[in-house]
Design a protein around this motif. Structure first.
Motif, PDB file in Angstrom:
ATOM      1  N   SER A 103      39.133  43.376  43.721  1.00  0.00           N
ATOM      2  CA  SER A 103      38.115  43.061  44.704  1.00  0.00           C
ATOM      3  C   SER A 103      37.232  41.909  44.248  1.00  0.00           C
ATOM      4  CB  SER A 103      37.282  44.307  44.999  1.00  0.00           C
ATOM      5  OG  SER A 103      36.235  43.990  45.852  1.00  0.00           O
ATOM      6  N   CYS A 104      36.519  42.078  43.131  1.00  0.00           N
ATOM      7  CA  CYS A 104      35.456  41.116  42.820  1.00  0.00           C
ATOM      8  C   CYS A 104      35.938  39.854  42.099  1.00  0.00           C
ATOM      9  CB  CYS A 104      34.383  41.791  41.992  1.00  0.00           C
ATOM     10  SG  CYS A 104      34.921  42.177  40.306  1.00  0.00           S
ATOM     11  N   HIS A 105      37.017  39.964  41.339  1.00  0.00           N
ATOM     12  CA  HIS A 105      37.507  38.860  40.512  1.00  0.00           C
ATOM     13  C   HIS A 105      36.464  38.407  39.490  1.00  0.00           C
ATOM     14  CE1 HIS A 105      39.422  35.160  39.249  1.00  0.00           C
ATOM     15  NE2 HIS A 105      40.490  35.459  39.962  1.00  0.00           N
TER      16      HIS A 105
ATOM     17  N   CYS B  38      33.710  45.062  39.630  1.00  0.00           N
ATOM     18  CA  CYS B  38      34.018  46.193  40.512  1.00  0.00           C
ATOM     19  C   CYS B  38      34.864  47.256  39.822  1.00  0.00           C
ATOM     20  CB  CYS B  38      34.713  45.711  41.776  1.00  0.00           C
ATOM     21  SG  CYS B  38      36.424  45.199  41.525  1.00  0.00           S
ATOM     22  N   GLY B  39      35.596  46.869  38.796  1.00  0.00           N
ATOM     23  CA  GLY B  39      36.383  47.841  38.040  1.00  0.00           C
ATOM     24  C   GLY B  39      37.666  48.285  38.718  1.00  0.00           C
TER      25      GLY B  39
ATOM     26  N   CYS C 179      40.611  46.433  39.141  1.00  0.00           N
ATOM     27  CA  CYS C 179      41.851  45.699  38.856  1.00  0.00           C
ATOM     28  C   CYS C 179      42.468  46.065  37.499  1.00  0.00           C
ATOM     29  CB  CYS C 179      41.603  44.202  38.917  1.00  0.00           C
ATOM     30  SG  CYS C 179      40.585  43.630  37.555  1.00  0.00           S
TER      31      CYS C 179
ATOM     32  N   CYS D 106      41.526  40.660  36.094  1.00  0.00           N
ATOM     33  CA  CYS D 106      40.715  39.483  36.430  1.00  0.00           C
ATOM     34  C   CYS D 106      40.013  38.927  35.202  1.00  0.00           C
ATOM     35  CB  CYS D 106      39.683  39.827  37.504  1.00  0.00           C
ATOM     36  SG  CYS D 106      38.359  40.892  36.923  1.00  0.00           S
TER      37      CYS D 106
HETATM   38  S1  FES Z   1      38.668  42.480  40.431  1.00  0.00           S
HETATM   39 FE1  FES Z   1      36.773  43.521  40.112  1.00  0.00          FE
HETATM   40  S2  FES Z   1      36.892  44.013  38.023  1.00  0.00           S
HETATM   41 FE2  FES Z   1      38.651  42.805  38.295  1.00  0.00          FE
END
Ligand code: FES
Ligand code: SF4
Lengths: 130, 250
Positions: free
Chosen positions: B59-61, B65-66, B68, B80
């Motif tokens: 999600s956040c890249h 967000c935790g 991936c 990411c």
């Molecule tokens: S995409 Fe959110 S922590 Fe890696």
């Protein structure tokens, strides 16, 4: 769409080969075998001492055999490794907060090393090494 | 401006389709990547240009967000946050270890969610006061006491790293127990006793043998291993007070 999750089993007897850090952990666990074996040696020593001077002399002579010296050396290495990993962990288990800050972890571990050195020195002194 | 350096990257990705497969298998992809990309970028490029059927979560890249988390060359990582330049040769990408694989790199986090709930990860005040009485105040020193343990992003990398969780799935595990500790240390909280029913058990901290892998892989520097060792000490003190001191109550 069905939900049919796949379970990937963890090999119960060989998991510690999966990552070097698991091997490090296992090597630390294995040190306890040497420490346990050395405790048995001490108990045998006590028993020999109680059995009289001849038995005690025999025990001391056996300690000087090459196999025994190798064994004691391995026990020493295991004990030092075990103790060092333990002392390094104390800073995690016993953090000390002063105001908003924490005492640096190295000081906490360092204090344990210092106490270890002092106590070891005391034991060697009582044993008449100096 | 100098052009960005490109590199042909090979990835070996674990694939599993619950509708058609009985087992997982690896699929090899070759994809042109920019030197400063992370593994997640490579997966996105594969999905966009080569194989739209590949499944994974993100999600956040930006390591916040935790979502991936994956095993990258056997190591739990946020994809990411795993730079391609840190890897040579074929990069092996698998779903997070110790969790059921839903599809490809997507795992089922249900067990972790369940465990999080069990440790009551919220402030339990002694007496609830009405909002009109204002906030529960806290000094900066009181905040610092637990701040580190409040940084968890629920990425579950620590569960994937913990062999104890892999071998004994009833273990509450690093992140959830650490969150219990975070609330126990909070000056506004009075819920420690309730949490001890889960924490001080053989599903709780006593299942931990201090491998320490959780702290090594945690991308948020939470250091779950330290929280668990601290809870072992306080739980032992409880036991001593309760059993060895006459009239002692935990
Ligand atoms: S995409 Fe959110 S922590 Fe890696
Ligand atoms: S403790 Fe660290 S590794 Fe574990 S879930 Fe939280 S952020 Fe992820």
């Amino acid at each position: 769409m069905s939900r049919r999750p796949l379970i990937r089993e963890v090999p119960p007897t060989s998991w510690y080969f999966r990552q070097p850090r698991y091997l490090r952990y296992m090597s630390r666990e294995i040190t306890s075998i040497f420490i346990g074996a050395y405790c048995v040696l001490l108990v045998v020593g006590l028993q020999r001492l109680a059995a009289g001077p001849a038995a005690w002399e025999g025990f001391l002579a056996a300690l000087k055999s090459p196999a025994s010296i190798v064994f004691q050396f391995l026990c020493l290495v295991a004990a030092v490794y075990h103790a060092a990993t333990w002392f390094n962990a104390t800073q995690k288990a016993m953090p000390i907060q002063i105001g908003e800050d924490f005492v640096p972890g190295n000081l906490i571990s360092g204090a344990h090393y210092a106490a270890w050195a002092v106590l070891s020195f005391g034991v060697l002194f009582l044993a008449g090494v100096f | 401006m100098t052009p960005l350096k490109e590199r042909l990257v090979q990835l070996e990705v674990l694939r599993y389709n619950p509708d058609t497969d009985t087992e997982a298998h690896f699929q090899r992809y070759e994809v042109m990547c920019q030197e400063e990309w992370v593994v997640l970028d490579a997966l996105n490029k594969i999905k966009a240009d080569i194989d739209p059927t590949l499944n994974y979560r993100w999600s956040c890249h930006m390591a916040v967000c935790g979502s991936c988390g994956m095993m990258i060359n056997g190591e739990p990582k946020l994809s990411c946050h795993a730079f391609l330049r840190s890897y040579e040769g074929v990069i092996r990408v698998e779903p997070l270890a110790h969790f059921p694989v839903e599809r490809d790199l997507v795992t089922a986090p249900d067990d972790f969610m369940e465990k999080l709930k069990r440790v009551k990860p919220y402030v339990i005040p002694k007496e609830k006061k009405p909002i009109s009485e204002g906030e529960y105040k806290q000094t900066p020193a009181q905040l610092m006491k637990f701040r580190q343990y409040s940084m968890c992003i629920n990425c579950m990398l620590c569960y994937a790293a913990c062999p104890q969780y892999g071998l004994t799935p009833h273990f509450i595990g690093p992140a959830a127990l650490t969150l219990a500790h975070r609330y126990n240390l909070d000056s506004r909280d009075e819920g420690r006793k309730e949490r001890q029913e889960v924490v001080a058990t053989h599903e709780g901290v006593w299942e931990c043998t201090f491998v320490g892998a959780c702290s090594e892989v945690c991308p948020a520097h939470v250091d779950p291993a330290s929280a668990l060792q601290q809870m072992k000490i306080t739980s032992s003190v409880d036991w001593i007070v309760e059993h060895l001191i006459p009239g002692g109550k935990s």
